[in-house]
Write a protein that holds these residues in place. Sequence first.
Motif, PDB file in Angstrom:
ATOM      1  N   ILE A  48       0.939  -1.096  -0.006  1.00 12.87           N
ATOM      2  CA  ILE A  48      -0.119  -0.064   0.050  1.00 12.87           C
ATOM      3  C   ILE A  48       0.853   1.277  -0.174  1.00 12.87           C
ATOM      4  CG2 ILE A  48      -1.534   1.540   1.252  1.00 12.87           C
ATOM      5  CD1 ILE A  48      -2.755  -1.351   2.460  1.00 12.87           C
ATOM      6  N   ALA A  49       0.537   2.294  -0.747  1.00 15.47           N
ATOM      7  CA  ALA A  49       1.163   3.380  -0.866  1.00 15.47           C
ATOM      8  C   ALA A  49       0.133   4.637  -0.125  1.00 15.47           C
ATOM      9  CB  ALA A  49       1.645   3.931  -2.060  1.00 15.47           C
ATOM     10  N   CYS A  50       0.587   5.821   0.181  1.00 13.64           N
ATOM     11  CA  CYS A  50      -0.183   6.614   0.488  1.00 13.64           C
ATOM     12  C   CYS A  50       0.257   8.035   0.078  1.00 13.64           C
ATOM     13  CB  CYS A  50      -0.152   6.772   2.015  1.00 13.64           C
ATOM     14  SG  CYS A  50       1.368   6.989   2.799  1.00 13.64           S
ATOM     15  N   VAL A 105      -5.163   6.635  -0.285  1.00 14.09           N
ATOM     16  CA  VAL A 105      -4.570   5.364  -0.458  1.00 14.09           C
ATOM     17  C   VAL A 105      -4.581   4.575  -1.747  1.00 14.09           C
ATOM     18  CG1 VAL A 105      -4.863   3.098   0.734  1.00 14.09           C
ATOM     19  CG2 VAL A 105      -5.659   5.058   1.819  1.00 14.09           C
ATOM     20  N   LEU A 106      -3.218   4.060  -2.167  1.00 14.04           N
ATOM     21  CA  LEU A 106      -3.088   3.380  -3.267  1.00 14.04           C
ATOM     22  C   LEU A 106      -2.660   2.119  -3.168  1.00 14.04           C
ATOM     23  CD1 LEU A 106      -0.942   6.348  -4.531  1.00 14.04           C
ATOM     24  CD2 LEU A 106      -3.152   5.876  -5.605  1.00 14.04           C
ATOM     25  N   GLY A 107      -3.233   1.113  -3.803  1.00 14.40           N
ATOM     26  CA  GLY A 107      -2.621  -0.211  -3.801  1.00 14.40           C
ATOM     27  C   GLY A 107      -2.552  -0.995  -5.092  1.00 14.40           C
ATOM     28  N   ARG A 108      -3.005  -2.188  -5.396  1.00 15.16           N
ATOM     29  CA  ARG A 108      -2.951  -2.892  -6.527  1.00 15.16           C
ATOM     30  C   ARG A 108      -4.037  -2.567  -7.439  1.00 15.16           C
ATOM     31  NH1 ARG A 108      -6.024  -7.725  -5.379  1.00 15.16           N
ATOM     32  NH2 ARG A 108      -6.567  -7.748  -2.944  1.00 15.16           N
ATOM     33  N   ASP A 109      -4.830  -1.298  -6.911  1.00 14.66           N
ATOM     34  CA  ASP A 109      -6.070  -0.869  -7.893  1.00 14.66           C
ATOM     35  C   ASP A 109      -5.355   0.323  -8.769  1.00 14.66           C
ATOM     36  OD1 ASP A 109      -5.440   0.149  -5.258  1.00 14.66           O
ATOM     37  OD2 ASP A 109      -7.373   1.323  -5.857  1.00 14.66           O
ATOM     38  N   PHE A 127       4.914  17.068  -9.281  1.00 13.06           N
ATOM     39  CA  PHE A 127       3.691  16.472  -8.406  1.00 13.06           C
ATOM     40  C   PHE A 127       3.591  17.368  -6.999  1.00 13.06           C
ATOM     41  CE2 PHE A 127       1.138  13.321  -6.171  1.00 13.06           C
ATOM     42  CZ  PHE A 127       0.048  13.119  -7.183  1.00 13.06           C
ATOM     43  N   SER A 128       2.507  17.456  -6.782  1.00 14.10           N
ATOM     44  CA  SER A 128       2.387  18.299  -5.568  1.00 14.10           C
ATOM     45  C   SER A 128       2.328  17.627  -4.197  1.00 14.10           C
ATOM     46  CB  SER A 128       0.943  19.159  -5.874  1.00 14.10           C
ATOM     47  OG  SER A 128       0.906  19.755  -7.022  1.00 14.10           O
ATOM     48  N   PHE A 129       2.335  16.322  -4.340  1.00 13.50           N
ATOM     49  CA  PHE A 129       2.231  15.685  -2.717  1.00 13.50           C
ATOM     50  C   PHE A 129       3.294  14.567  -2.915  1.00 13.50           C
ATOM     51  CE2 PHE A 129      -1.936  17.036  -4.165  1.00 13.50           C
ATOM     52  CZ  PHE A 129      -2.250  17.890  -3.041  1.00 13.50           C
ATOM     53  N   ASP A 130       3.732  14.092  -1.594  1.00 11.83           N
ATOM     54  CA  ASP A 130       4.493  12.895  -1.271  1.00 11.83           C
ATOM     55  C   ASP A 130       3.581  11.793  -1.677  1.00 11.83           C
ATOM     56  OD1 ASP A 130       7.063  11.809  -0.749  1.00 11.83           O
ATOM     57  OD2 ASP A 130       6.402  11.742   1.434  1.00 11.83           O
ATOM     58  N   VAL A 131       4.153  10.754  -2.165  1.00 14.58           N
ATOM     59  CA  VAL A 131       3.675   9.337  -2.387  1.00 14.58           C
ATOM     60  C   VAL A 131       4.760   8.336  -1.803  1.00 14.58           C
ATOM     61  CG1 VAL A 131       2.444   7.611  -3.678  1.00 14.58           C
ATOM     62  CG2 VAL A 131       2.153  10.250  -4.046  1.00 14.58           C
ATOM     63  N   MET A 132       4.247   7.560  -0.795  1.00 16.25           N
ATOM     64  CA  MET A 132       5.400   6.742  -0.331  1.00 16.25           C
ATOM     65  C   MET A 132       4.673   5.384  -0.032  1.00 16.25           C
ATOM     66  SD  MET A 132       6.014   8.531   3.317  1.00 16.25           S
ATOM     67  CE  MET A 132       7.426   7.112   3.819  1.00 16.25           C
ATOM     68  N   LYS A 142     -12.791   3.080   8.662  1.00 19.91           N
ATOM     69  CA  LYS A 142     -12.804   3.097   7.123  1.00 19.91           C
ATOM     70  C   LYS A 142     -11.357   2.740   6.725  1.00 19.91           C
ATOM     71  CE  LYS A 142     -12.124   6.986   5.404  1.00 19.91           C
ATOM     72  NZ  LYS A 142     -11.884   8.280   5.042  1.00 19.91           N
ATOM     73  N   TRP A 143     -10.407   3.628   7.174  1.00 19.64           N
ATOM     74  CA  TRP A 143      -8.999   3.386   6.892  1.00 19.64           C
ATOM     75  C   TRP A 143      -8.608   1.988   6.829  1.00 19.64           C
ATOM     76  CZ3 TRP A 143      -4.318   1.833   9.132  1.00 19.64           C
ATOM     77  CH2 TRP A 143      -3.212   2.214   8.322  1.00 19.64           C
ATOM     78  N   ILE A 144      -8.793   1.303   7.942  1.00 19.74           N
ATOM     79  CA  ILE A 144      -8.327  -0.397   8.057  1.00 19.74           C
ATOM     80  C   ILE A 144      -9.025  -0.979   6.884  1.00 19.74           C
ATOM     81  CG2 ILE A 144      -8.785  -2.398   9.463  1.00 19.74           C
ATOM     82  CD1 ILE A 144      -8.316  -0.479  11.874  1.00 19.74           C
ATOM     83  N   LEU A 145     -10.450  -0.888   6.520  1.00 19.38           N
ATOM     84  CA  LEU A 145     -11.070  -1.635   5.459  1.00 19.38           C
ATOM     85  C   LEU A 145     -10.428  -1.262   4.449  1.00 19.38           C
ATOM     86  CD1 LEU A 145     -14.762  -0.989   6.787  1.00 19.38           C
ATOM     87  CD2 LEU A 145     -13.724  -3.098   6.513  1.00 19.38           C
ATOM     88  N   MET A 146      -9.945   0.282   4.045  1.00 18.08           N
ATOM     89  CA  MET A 146      -9.579   0.389   2.900  1.00 18.08           C
ATOM     90  C   MET A 146      -8.205  -0.242   2.458  1.00 18.08           C
ATOM     91  SD  MET A 146     -10.516   4.507   2.502  1.00 18.08           S
ATOM     92  CE  MET A 146      -9.678   4.990   1.175  1.00 18.08           C
ATOM     93  N   CYS A 147      -7.298  -0.294   3.641  1.00 19.63           N
ATOM     94  CA  CYS A 147      -5.940  -1.076   3.443  1.00 19.63           C
ATOM     95  C   CYS A 147      -6.330  -2.475   3.208  1.00 19.63           C
ATOM     96  CB  CYS A 147      -5.172  -0.955   5.046  1.00 19.63           C
ATOM     97  SG  CYS A 147      -4.826   0.733   4.968  1.00 19.63           S
ATOM     98  N   HIS A 148      -7.350  -3.213   3.970  1.00 21.31           N
ATOM     99  CA  HIS A 148      -7.719  -4.583   3.694  1.00 21.31           C
ATOM    100  C   HIS A 148      -8.196  -5.018   2.432  1.00 21.31           C
ATOM    101  CE1 HIS A 148     -10.360  -7.990   5.094  1.00 21.31           C
ATOM    102  NE2 HIS A 148      -9.002  -8.454   5.298  1.00 21.31           N
TER     103      HIS A 148
END
Length: 242
Positions: A54-56, A71-75, A89-94, A152-158
């Motif tokens: 997962i990247a954020c 939140v970014l993942g395999r989608d 790009f204006s934001f950090d992605v890690m 919500k955040w845990i579900l999005m990671c899951h």
Amino acid sequence: MRAFESRNLILSQLADPELLALERILEPLPLPRDFELVHPGTPVSYYYFLESGIACMVATSPEGRKAEIGVLGRDAMSPPALTVDAERFSFDVMMQVGGHGRRVDAGALACFLVDRPPVRRLLSHFVHAFFVQVANNALSNAVHKIDVRLAKWILMCHDRLEGEEIEITHEYMATMLGVRRSSVTDALHVLEGRHFIYSSRGMVIIRDRASLEAFAADAYDVPGISSRDWPQISRRPLAIYR
């Protein structure tokens, strides 16, 4: 015959000719935790297609305070730019949870997309879905309590991981939610007390996803947040590219 099988949702939806052509410029690589995919204000050198982990996307205030905005993942493709011609790009992605994926040089991707309108449309759908997520995150931050936001955040990671375990510390969650660590600890106690999750040092384990979804309610069950409408590529459905 398909060039390769990918766990990335965008790559998995490419037609065979596009996938075969793109394979020539894709480079597989590990993506360890804290690996920076793009730094704010610097030129975008590569675009990444995550296949696990997962990247954020993180916004930083002038005073140095940080908060996750997506939140970014395999989608996903990262960074989620409206055009690959964008120089900065204006934001950090890690990487928030380590994994692996494939990257492509920004210039090579721009050339690849020149005469491929269907692929451009697919990427545009992804970017639209992602910024719907960002908008809903902003709304949730304004109207929901921390325990609901954490659910919500845990579900999005899951949604974006295999298995029931999420390797994440209390401190990291506090940074991502833009709150104090003690507030995250209190919210985790609420979710544990209801037997939705189990939390230990550096780990959150899902115990009852259905009840966790019910608790998160409208914070999670909206287009761009919930995985319910995503095409089937795993045991759980993923994303809304139509």
